[in-house]
Design an enzyme around this catalytic site. Structure first.
Site, PDB file in Angstrom:
ATOM      1  N   ILE A 138       0.831  -1.217   0.000  1.00  0.00           N
ATOM      2  CA  ILE A 138       0.000   0.000   0.000  1.00  0.00           C
ATOM      3  C   ILE A 138       0.864   1.265   0.000  1.00  0.00           C
TER       4      ILE A 138
ATOM      5  N   ALA B 129      -5.079  -3.441   5.270  1.00  0.00           N
ATOM      6  CA  ALA B 129      -3.638  -3.723   5.324  1.00  0.00           C
ATOM      7  C   ALA B 129      -3.003  -3.042   6.520  1.00  0.00           C
TER       8      ALA B 129
ATOM      9  N   THR C 202       4.078   0.700   7.359  1.00  0.00           N
ATOM     10  CA  THR C 202       2.815   0.277   6.737  1.00  0.00           C
ATOM     11  C   THR C 202       1.625   1.061   7.278  1.00  0.00           C
TER      12      THR C 202
ATOM     13  N   THR D   9      -9.062   0.010  15.055  1.00  0.00           N
ATOM     14  CA  THR D   9      -9.121  -0.828  16.257  1.00  0.00           C
ATOM     15  C   THR D   9      -9.541  -0.037  17.498  1.00  0.00           C
ATOM     16  N   ASP D  10     -10.083  -0.746  18.469  1.00  0.00           N
ATOM     17  CA  ASP D  10     -10.418  -0.098  19.756  1.00  0.00           C
ATOM     18  C   ASP D  10      -9.168   0.286  20.545  1.00  0.00           C
ATOM     19  N   GLU D  11      -8.004  -0.285  20.154  1.00  0.00           N
ATOM     20  CA  GLU D  11      -6.792  -0.033  20.952  1.00  0.00           C
ATOM     21  C   GLU D  11      -6.345   1.418  20.889  1.00  0.00           C
TER      22      GLU D  11
ATOM     23  N   TYR E  24       1.987  -0.344  18.093  1.00  0.00           N
ATOM     24  CA  TYR E  24       0.904  -0.730  17.175  1.00  0.00           C
ATOM     25  C   TYR E  24      -0.254   0.255  17.262  1.00  0.00           C
TER      26      TYR E  24
ATOM     27  N   LYS F  93      -1.772   2.914  14.497  1.00  0.00           N
ATOM     28  CA  LYS F  93      -3.172   2.885  14.018  1.00  0.00           C
ATOM     29  C   LYS F  93      -3.851   4.230  14.314  1.00  0.00           C
TER      30      LYS F  93
ATOM     31  N   LYS G 269      -1.781 -14.940  17.707  1.00  0.00           N
ATOM     32  CA  LYS G 269      -2.747 -14.214  18.534  1.00  0.00           C
ATOM     33  C   LYS G 269      -3.350 -15.174  19.557  1.00  0.00           C
TER      34      LYS G 269
ATOM     35  N   TYR H  84      -0.126 -14.172  29.785  1.00  0.00           N
ATOM     36  CA  TYR H  84       0.694 -13.036  30.239  1.00  0.00           C
ATOM     37  C   TYR H  84       0.202 -12.524  31.600  1.00  0.00           C
TER      38      TYR H  84
ATOM     39  N   ARG I 222     -10.685  -8.114  27.339  1.00  0.00           N
ATOM     40  CA  ARG I 222     -10.906  -7.722  25.952  1.00  0.00           C
ATOM     41  C   ARG I 222     -12.378  -7.968  25.629  1.00  0.00           C
TER      42      ARG I 222
ATOM     43  N   ARG J 162       3.202  -8.654  29.067  1.00  0.00           N
ATOM     44  CA  ARG J 162       3.532  -7.781  27.921  1.00  0.00           C
ATOM     45  C   ARG J 162       3.885  -6.387  28.469  1.00  0.00           C
ATOM     46  N   PRO J 163       4.979  -5.773  28.018  1.00  0.00           N
ATOM     47  CA  PRO J 163       5.274  -4.408  28.500  1.00  0.00           C
ATOM     48  C   PRO J 163       4.157  -3.445  28.106  1.00  0.00           C
TER      49      PRO J 163
HETATM   50  P1  NAD Z   1      -3.408  -9.578   9.749  1.00  0.00           P
HETATM   51  O1  NAD Z   1      -2.082  -9.260  10.334  1.00  0.00           O
HETATM   52  O2  NAD Z   1      -3.960 -10.950   9.883  1.00  0.00           O
HETATM   53  O3  NAD Z   1      -3.400  -9.260   8.180  1.00  0.00           O
HETATM   54  C1  NAD Z   1      -2.811  -8.093   7.666  1.00  0.00           C
HETATM   55  C2  NAD Z   1      -2.696  -8.273   6.154  1.00  0.00           C
HETATM   56  O4  NAD Z   1      -2.127  -7.058   5.619  1.00  0.00           O
HETATM   57  C3  NAD Z   1      -1.754  -9.408   5.740  1.00  0.00           C
HETATM   58  O5  NAD Z   1      -2.338 -10.155   4.697  1.00  0.00           O
HETATM   59  C4  NAD Z   1      -0.500  -8.692   5.246  1.00  0.00           C
HETATM   60  O6  NAD Z   1       0.198  -9.408   4.228  1.00  0.00           O
HETATM   61  C5  NAD Z   1      -1.088  -7.389   4.707  1.00  0.00           C
HETATM   62  N1  NAD Z   1      -0.118  -6.288   4.689  1.00  0.00           N
HETATM   63  C6  NAD Z   1       0.724  -5.926   5.691  1.00  0.00           C
HETATM   64  N2  NAD Z   1       1.459  -4.873   5.287  1.00  0.00           N
HETATM   65  C7  NAD Z   1       1.029  -4.545   4.031  1.00  0.00           C
HETATM   66  C8  NAD Z   1       1.398  -3.540   3.098  1.00  0.00           C
HETATM   67  N3  NAD Z   1       2.359  -2.654   3.384  1.00  0.00           N
HETATM   68  N4  NAD Z   1       0.755  -3.489   1.918  1.00  0.00           N
HETATM   69  C9  NAD Z   1      -0.204  -4.402   1.607  1.00  0.00           C
HETATM   70  N5  NAD Z   1      -0.575  -5.395   2.453  1.00  0.00           N
HETATM   71  C10 NAD Z   1       0.037  -5.451   3.649  1.00  0.00           C
HETATM   72  O7  NAD Z   1      -4.399  -8.496  10.336  1.00  0.00           O
HETATM   73  P2  NAD Z   1      -5.954  -8.641  10.704  1.00  0.00           P
HETATM   74  O8  NAD Z   1      -6.077  -9.172  12.067  1.00  0.00           O
HETATM   75  O9  NAD Z   1      -6.649  -9.288   9.586  1.00  0.00           O
HETATM   76  O10 NAD Z   1      -6.350  -7.085  10.774  1.00  0.00           O
HETATM   77  C11 NAD Z   1      -6.814  -6.397   9.616  1.00  0.00           C
HETATM   78  C12 NAD Z   1      -7.079  -4.951   9.986  1.00  0.00           C
HETATM   79  O11 NAD Z   1      -8.056  -4.900  11.023  1.00  0.00           O
HETATM   80  C13 NAD Z   1      -5.858  -4.216  10.543  1.00  0.00           C
HETATM   81  O12 NAD Z   1      -5.867  -2.907  10.036  1.00  0.00           O
HETATM   82  C14 NAD Z   1      -6.058  -4.225  12.052  1.00  0.00           C
HETATM   83  O13 NAD Z   1      -5.455  -3.097  12.644  1.00  0.00           O
HETATM   84  C15 NAD Z   1      -7.568  -4.154  12.126  1.00  0.00           C
HETATM   85  N6  NAD Z   1      -8.189  -4.760  13.322  1.00  0.00           N
HETATM   86  C16 NAD Z   1      -7.860  -6.030  13.701  1.00  0.00           C
HETATM   87  C17 NAD Z   1      -8.510  -6.612  14.801  1.00  0.00           C
HETATM   88  C18 NAD Z   1      -8.215  -8.021  15.248  1.00  0.00           C
HETATM   89  O14 NAD Z   1      -8.693  -8.444  16.302  1.00  0.00           O
HETATM   90  N7  NAD Z   1      -7.464  -8.823  14.487  1.00  0.00           N
HETATM   91  C19 NAD Z   1      -9.459  -5.878  15.509  1.00  0.00           C
HETATM   92  C20 NAD Z   1      -9.749  -4.559  15.110  1.00  0.00           C
HETATM   93  C21 NAD Z   1      -9.108  -4.028  13.999  1.00  0.00           C
HETATM   94  O1  DAU Z   2      -8.512  -4.908  20.282  1.00  0.00           O
HETATM   95  C1  DAU Z   2      -8.296  -5.098  18.909  1.00  0.00           C
HETATM   96  C2  DAU Z   2      -6.910  -5.654  18.695  1.00  0.00           C
HETATM   97  O2  DAU Z   2      -6.957  -7.013  19.099  1.00  0.00           O
HETATM   98  C3  DAU Z   2      -6.422  -5.537  17.262  1.00  0.00           C
HETATM   99  O3  DAU Z   2      -6.303  -4.179  16.911  1.00  0.00           O
HETATM  100  C4  DAU Z   2      -5.074  -6.234  17.088  1.00  0.00           C
HETATM  101  O4  DAU Z   2      -4.682  -6.205  15.718  1.00  0.00           O
HETATM  102  C5  DAU Z   2      -5.237  -7.670  17.537  1.00  0.00           C
HETATM  103  O5  DAU Z   2      -3.985  -8.342  17.447  1.00  0.00           O
HETATM  104  C6  DAU Z   2      -5.757  -7.726  18.965  1.00  0.00           C
HETATM  105  O6  DAU Z   2      -4.776  -7.194  19.882  1.00  0.00           O
HETATM  106  P1  DAU Z   2      -4.504  -7.879  21.307  1.00  0.00           P
HETATM  107  O7  DAU Z   2      -3.169  -7.502  21.777  1.00  0.00           O
HETATM  108  O8  DAU Z   2      -5.654  -7.652  22.217  1.00  0.00           O
HETATM  109  O9  DAU Z   2      -4.572  -9.430  20.839  1.00  0.00           O
HETATM  110  P2  DAU Z   2      -3.677 -10.698  21.228  1.00  0.00           P
HETATM  111  O10 DAU Z   2      -4.376 -11.886  20.666  1.00  0.00           O
HETATM  112  O11 DAU Z   2      -2.250 -10.506  20.889  1.00  0.00           O
HETATM  113  O12 DAU Z   2      -3.806 -10.730  22.805  1.00  0.00           O
HETATM  114  C7  DAU Z   2      -5.072 -10.816  23.436  1.00  0.00           C
HETATM  115  C8  DAU Z   2      -4.844 -10.776  24.931  1.00  0.00           C
HETATM  116  O13 DAU Z   2      -4.199 -11.991  25.319  1.00  0.00           O
HETATM  117  C9  DAU Z   2      -3.925  -9.654  25.364  1.00  0.00           C
HETATM  118  O14 DAU Z   2      -4.363  -9.164  26.632  1.00  0.00           O
HETATM  119  C10 DAU Z   2      -2.562 -10.323  25.515  1.00  0.00           C
HETATM  120  C11 DAU Z   2      -2.929 -11.735  25.931  1.00  0.00           C
HETATM  121  N1  DAU Z   2      -1.987 -12.802  25.469  1.00  0.00           N
HETATM  122  C12 DAU Z   2      -1.655 -12.826  24.159  1.00  0.00           C
HETATM  123  C13 DAU Z   2      -0.788 -13.788  23.686  1.00  0.00           C
HETATM  124  C14 DAU Z   2      -0.382 -13.824  22.227  1.00  0.00           C
HETATM  125  C15 DAU Z   2      -1.522 -13.736  26.371  1.00  0.00           C
HETATM  126  O15 DAU Z   2      -1.861 -13.713  27.570  1.00  0.00           O
HETATM  127  N2  DAU Z   2      -0.666 -14.698  25.914  1.00  0.00           N
HETATM  128  C16 DAU Z   2      -0.264 -14.758  24.602  1.00  0.00           C
HETATM  129  O16 DAU Z   2       0.557 -15.639  24.252  1.00  0.00           O
END
Ligand code: NAD
Ligand code: DAU
Length: 357
Positions: free
Chosen positions: A59, A81, A99, A133-135, A159, A163, A198, A216, A223, A291-292
């Site tokens: 992108i 992305a 990105t 994201t809500d973060e 992160y 965002k 995740k 952690y 969440r 996690r820090p």
């Molecule tokens: P993901 O990490 O699974 O997928 C990200 C995708 O983006 C991958 O396919 C990667 O190859 C592509 N990508 C990364 N850098 C790129 C670049 N420079 N150009 C083009 N493509 C690129 O992420 P996800 O969990 O599917 O999240 C998608 C979106 O939703 C993100 O913007 C994330 O911030 C947001 N989001 C995620 C969550 C969640 O719980 N996973 C919740 C709220 C919002």
């Molecule tokens: O809230 C939305 C966000 O949710 C998205 O924007 C992010 O892209 C997505 O990765 C997710 O972020 P979190 O940090 O909340 O997700 P994760 O799955 O990494 O962690 C969820 C919770 O679990 C968090 O409090 C950290 C904890 N955790 C995570 C991992 C990977 C553990 O306790 N042990 C683990 O090994």
């Protein structure tokens, strides 16, 4: 008609494209860099389907963006992305800046040029939907009300800061240039095709492999969890009916401490695929260093999207998590294929000696 979707080889984007094409014949151009998180196998069921055009690219590549927009003339761009994993942003923030901030900026610039040259009707109909994201709102104390769209931005990790910056750029392109943008801020998703770095997929995969389930700190971080297909339906609804320039929070009204999530996954596995020794999977839980800067609690107030756009999640956590665990049990090849060399390197780095570095 065509939509351009970025990052749709990732977890949410792939689910979005699969759902989109299950309900519509509108072509999807999928621009994805295929980082470690991108996986074309998630879209294998679309092989040979002319409605899905996959382009490997960044992108942040302005020339590529200009040519894709000119060639395909999309009526909307949906930006998934991103670098998305908080722990990776703590180890190596640079890719997140590139990105999530620079990439989103380049995408906005390319879209602004394309949109500016459209005829009046196409210009009015065009939408740029940014998936966030809500973060970005930071961390809540136990009794604080859930995040509304008016909550102040207080990102705490590289992160979430990246965002937040992208959200601000999207907002500015509307206010300054009139670009018809929409932003969604969603809580934690779970479901099929979720990369096992995740929490939920990591627990499912580690449990079956007989490995520790790393929790952690005290595991009491909260969440809000939403089944990924409900997030996809929210994005479709916002694209269809959202007010230009506005933000919509998306969530499942389902706050849960991490430890409860891990126990739920363990008890489903006990039922669906019991351990050979008959012991419960929860015996594999291992408390590791926190996690820090770990955010303690997120909670989404989803009343705006529910009341104004009539969206509601279809799944409860009970139904969604059961489907999710079953999906991982049914798809061992997908799981094995994403656990490549780079995945193993990440796990070794993050959980060396059971303690995040
Ligand atoms: P993901 O990490 O699974 O997928 C990200 C995708 O983006 C991958 O396919 C990667 O190859 C592509 N990508 C990364 N850098 C790129 C670049 N420079 N150009 C083009 N493509 C690129 O992420 P996800 O969990 O599917 O999240 C998608 C979106 O939703 C993100 O913007 C994330 O911030 C947001 N989001 C995620 C969550 C969640 O719980 N996973 C919740 C709220 C919002
Ligand atoms: O809230 C939305 C966000 O949710 C998205 O924007 C992010 O892209 C997505 O990765 C997710 O972020 P979190 O940090 O909340 O997700 P994760 O799955 O990494 O962690 C969820 C919770 O679990 C968090 O409090 C950290 C904890 N955790 C995570 C991992 C990977 C553990 O306790 N042990 C683990 O090994």
């Amino acid at each position: 008609m065509t939509i351009l979707v970025t990052g749709a080889a990732g977890f949410i984007g792939a689910n979005f494209v699969l759902d989109w094409l299950a309900q519509s014949d509108e072509t999807v151009v999928n621009l994805d860099k295929l980082t470690y998180a991108g996986n074309q196998e998630s879209l294998a069921s679309l092989n040979g389907d002319a409605r899905h055009i996959f382009v490997q690219g960044d992108i942040g590549d302005s020339a590529l963006l200009a040519s894709l927009l000119a060639q395909h003339q999309p009526r909307a761009v949906i930006n998934f992305a991103a670098e998305s994993h908080v722990d990776r942003s703590i180890h190596s923030p640079e890719d997140f800046i590139q990105t999530n901030i620079v990439g989103t900026f380049r995408l906005l610039e390319a879209v602004r040029a394309y949109w500016g040259a459209l005829d009046a009707e196409a210009k009015t109909a065009f939408r740029f939907l940014h998936v966030s994201t809500d973060e970005v709102y930071g961390s809540l104390a136990k009794n604080e009300p859930a995040f509304t769209e008016e909550h102040r931005y207080e990102p705490n990790s590289p992160y979430s800061a990246s965002k937040a910056a992208s959200d601000h750029l999207v907002r500015a392109y509307h206010h300054t240039y009139g670009l018809p943008v929409l932003t969604t801020n969603c809580s934690n998703n779970y479901g099929p095709y979720h990369f096992p770095e995740k929490l939920i997929p990591l627990m499912i995969v580690n449990a079956q492999a007989g490995k520790p389930l790393p929790v952690y700190g005290d595991g009491q971080q909260i969440r809000d969890w939403l089944y990924v297909k409900d997030h996809c339906s929210a994005i479709r609804r916002v694209l269809e009916a959202g007010n230009v320039g506005e933000v919509y929070n998306v969530g499942g009204w389902n706050e849960m401490p991490n430890l409860d999530i891990v126990h739920k996954v363990c008890s489903l596995l006990d039922e669906l695929k019991p351990r050979l020794d008959g012991k419960p999977y929860k015996e594999q839980i291992s408390y590791v260093t926190d996690r820090p800067g770990h955010d303690r609690r997120y909670a989404i107030d989803a009343r705006k999207i529910e009341q104004q756009l009539g969206w509601k999640p279809a799944e409860t956590f009970e139904s969604g998590i059961r489907k999710t665990v079953q999906w991982y049990l049914d798809n061992p090849d997908w799981v094995a294929n994403v656990q490549s060399g780079s995945y193993r390197e990440w796990v070794a780095k993050q959980y060396s000696a059971g303690i995040p570095a």
